[in-house]
Design a protein around this motif. Structure first.
Motif, PDB file in Angstrom:
ATOM      1  N   MET A   1       0.909  -1.241   0.028  1.00 18.27           N
ATOM      2  CA  MET A   1      -0.399  -0.308   0.080  1.00 18.27           C
ATOM      3  C   MET A   1       1.192   1.734  -0.265  1.00 18.27           C
ATOM      4  N   SER A   2       0.671   2.104  -0.807  1.00 20.24           N
ATOM      5  CA  SER A   2       1.303   3.271  -0.582  1.00 20.24           C
ATOM      6  C   SER A   2       0.569   4.570   0.329  1.00 20.24           C
ATOM      7  N   GLY A   3       1.811   4.523   1.109  1.00 25.11           N
ATOM      8  CA  GLY A   3       1.344   6.007   2.009  1.00 25.11           C
ATOM      9  C   GLY A   3       0.861   5.530   2.797  1.00 25.11           C
ATOM     10  N   SER A   4       0.785   6.463   3.980  1.00 27.63           N
ATOM     11  CA  SER A   4       0.919   5.407   5.036  1.00 27.63           C
ATOM     12  C   SER A   4       0.768   6.055   6.361  1.00 27.63           C
ATOM     13  N   VAL A   5       0.121   5.989   7.645  1.00 27.78           N
ATOM     14  CA  VAL A   5      -0.217   7.010   8.811  1.00 27.78           C
ATOM     15  C   VAL A   5       0.684   6.241   9.653  1.00 27.78           C
ATOM     16  N   VAL A   6       2.161   6.882  10.144  1.00 30.24           N
ATOM     17  CA  VAL A   6       2.980   6.269  11.315  1.00 30.24           C
ATOM     18  C   VAL A   6       2.949   7.602  12.642  1.00 30.24           C
ATOM     19  N   LEU A   7       2.457   6.634  13.507  1.00 26.32           N
ATOM     20  CA  LEU A   7       2.462   6.632  14.940  1.00 26.32           C
ATOM     21  C   LEU A   7       3.983   6.832  15.857  1.00 26.32           C
ATOM     22  N   ASP A   8       3.850   8.222  16.573  1.00 27.37           N
ATOM     23  CA  ASP A   8       5.225   8.295  17.083  1.00 27.37           C
ATOM     24  C   ASP A   8       4.825   8.117  18.794  1.00 27.37           C
ATOM     25  N   ASN A   9       5.513   8.117  19.624  1.00 21.05           N
ATOM     26  CA  ASN A   9       5.270   8.600  20.823  1.00 21.05           C
ATOM     27  C   ASN A   9       3.984   9.174  21.788  1.00 21.05           C
ATOM     28  N   ALA A  10       3.678  10.090  21.460  1.00 16.87           N
ATOM     29  CA  ALA A  10       2.842  10.962  21.447  1.00 16.87           C
ATOM     30  C   ALA A  10       1.426  10.988  20.708  1.00 16.87           C
ATOM     31  N   ALA A  11       1.326  10.270  19.925  1.00 17.90           N
ATOM     32  CA  ALA A  11       0.150   9.909  19.171  1.00 17.90           C
ATOM     33  C   ALA A  11      -0.287   8.769  19.635  1.00 17.90           C
ATOM     34  N   LEU A  12       0.754   7.591  19.582  1.00 18.39           N
ATOM     35  CA  LEU A  12      -0.044   6.333  20.427  1.00 18.39           C
ATOM     36  C   LEU A  12      -0.316   6.550  22.518  1.00 18.39           C
ATOM     37  N   ALA A  13       0.548   7.283  22.485  1.00 17.91           N
ATOM     38  CA  ALA A  13      -0.136   7.690  24.150  1.00 17.91           C
ATOM     39  C   ALA A  13      -1.529   8.429  25.106  1.00 17.91           C
ATOM     40  N   ALA A  29      -7.570  11.353  12.491  1.00 13.39           N
ATOM     41  CA  ALA A  29      -6.815  10.737  11.801  1.00 13.39           C
ATOM     42  C   ALA A  29      -6.894   9.159  11.332  1.00 13.39           C
ATOM     43  N   LEU A  30      -7.209   8.756  12.264  1.00 10.92           N
ATOM     44  CA  LEU A  30      -6.896   6.823  12.011  1.00 10.92           C
ATOM     45  C   LEU A  30      -8.333   7.240  10.964  1.00 10.92           C
ATOM     46  N   THR A  31      -9.565   7.559  11.526  1.00  6.83           N
ATOM     47  CA  THR A  31     -10.368   6.941  10.827  1.00  6.83           C
ATOM     48  C   THR A  31     -10.251   7.580   9.664  1.00  6.83           C
ATOM     49  N   ALA A  32      -9.792   8.507   8.908  1.00  2.57           N
ATOM     50  CA  ALA A  32      -9.297   9.133   7.877  1.00  2.57           C
ATOM     51  C   ALA A  32      -8.920   7.872   7.130  1.00  2.57           C
ATOM     52  N   ALA A  33      -7.892   6.698   7.713  1.00  2.86           N
ATOM     53  CA  ALA A  33      -6.546   6.658   7.418  1.00  2.86           C
ATOM     54  C   ALA A  33      -7.535   5.467   6.983  1.00  2.86           C
ATOM     55  N   VAL A  34      -8.517   4.456   7.807  1.00  2.00           N
ATOM     56  CA  VAL A  34      -9.247   3.555   7.346  1.00  2.00           C
ATOM     57  C   VAL A  34      -9.935   3.686   5.626  1.00  2.00           C
ATOM     58  N   ARG A  35     -10.511   5.113   6.208  1.00  2.00           N
ATOM     59  CA  ARG A  35     -11.569   4.868   4.840  1.00  2.00           C
ATOM     60  C   ARG A  35     -10.632   5.745   4.013  1.00  2.00           C
ATOM     61  N   LEU A  36      -9.930   5.777   3.971  1.00  2.00           N
ATOM     62  CA  LEU A  36      -8.588   6.106   2.913  1.00  2.00           C
ATOM     63  C   LEU A  36      -7.996   4.820   2.424  1.00  2.00           C
ATOM     64  N   GLN A  37      -8.135   3.673   3.148  1.00  2.00           N
ATOM     65  CA  GLN A  37      -6.843   2.099   2.826  1.00  2.00           C
ATOM     66  C   GLN A  37      -5.802   2.857   3.117  1.00  2.00           C
ATOM     67  N   ARG A  38      -5.652   3.305   3.660  1.00  2.00           N
ATOM     68  CA  ARG A  38      -3.849   3.191   4.621  1.00  2.00           C
ATOM     69  C   ARG A  38      -3.217   2.907   6.046  1.00  2.00           C
ATOM     70  N   ASP A  39      -2.687   2.371   5.385  1.00  2.00           N
ATOM     71  CA  ASP A  39      -2.052   1.277   6.988  1.00  2.00           C
ATOM     72  C   ASP A  39      -2.051   2.667   7.913  1.00  2.00           C
ATOM     73  N   VAL A  40      -1.965   1.802   9.263  1.00  2.00           N
ATOM     74  CA  VAL A  40      -1.658   2.532  10.212  1.00  2.00           C
ATOM     75  C   VAL A  40      -0.416   1.685  10.996  1.00  2.00           C
ATOM     76  N   VAL A  41       0.241   1.912  10.603  1.00  2.00           N
ATOM     77  CA  VAL A  41       1.769   1.781  11.485  1.00  2.00           C
ATOM     78  C   VAL A  41       2.903   2.460  12.845  1.00  2.00           C
ATOM     79  N   VAL A  42       2.940   1.394  13.595  1.00  2.00           N
ATOM     80  CA  VAL A  42       4.110   1.789  14.342  1.00  2.00           C
ATOM     81  C   VAL A  42       5.171   1.444  14.910  1.00  2.00           C
ATOM     82  N   PRO A  43       6.171   2.235  15.028  1.00  2.00           N
ATOM     83  CA  PRO A  43       7.314   1.544  14.275  1.00  2.00           C
ATOM     84  C   PRO A  43       7.841   0.617  15.937  1.00  2.00           C
ATOM     85  N   ALA A  44       8.476  -0.225  15.681  1.00  2.00           N
ATOM     86  CA  ALA A  44       8.440  -0.908  17.057  1.00  2.00           C
ATOM     87  C   ALA A  44       9.271  -0.386  18.413  1.00  2.00           C
TER      88      ALA A  44
END
Length: 139
Positions: A1-13, A29-44
């Motif tokens: 999938m091209s393009g994603s939403v990536v969460l940093d510490n503050a966003a995940l918190a 933002a997560l609702t919009a990502a789902v609607r646009l079929q974008r992955d939501v990713v958290v780096p480990a």
């Protein structure tokens, strides 16, 4: 999938244990990502930054169980090389390692949005990548 939403510490918190407008901004933002079929990713490495004891661990784990659409991006050699490139391109030191993972994860997916509570650092790190947008969750 091209393009994603990536969460940093503050966003995940904010998603895990937040209240009020910051949590609402992340949720929107997560609702919009789902609607646009974008992955939501958290780096480990963001999880490593957040796991700081029993209570924090429980809050993070509960969030990850509840938010079933979140993908965790492990750091492998490919991502590590990209993280190093992000740091080098911004002339940044290792103290920005976690933020560089957030930017690199967005770059790797073909671009996207980094949700952050630290827009200055992520904006500096992503300056060489016009296809990465930094969104301040506190704005």
């Amino acid at each position: 999938m091209s393009g994603s939403v990536v969460l940093d510490n503050a966003a995940l918190a904010a998603l895990a244990d937040g209240r009020g407008p910051v949590k609402e901004a992340v949720r929107a933002a997560l609702t919009a990502a789902v609607r646009l079929q974008r992955d939501v990713v958290v780096p480990a490495v963001v999880l490593a930054e957040m796991y700081r004891g029993r209570h924090d661990n429980q809050v993070v784990d509960a969030c990850l169980s509840r938010e079933t659409g979140l993908l965790i991006r492990e750091t492998d050699r490919t991502l590590a090389r990209l993280v190093g490139g992000v740091l080098a391109g911004a002339g940044a030191g290792s103290e920005h390692m976690v933020d560089a993972h957030v930017v690199a994860t967005a770059v790797e997916s073909g671009g996207g949005v980094c949700l952050t509570g630290d827009p200055e650092d992520l904006t500096a790190l992503s300056a060489s990548y016009p296809h990465v947008t930094v969104l301040d969750i506190n704005a």
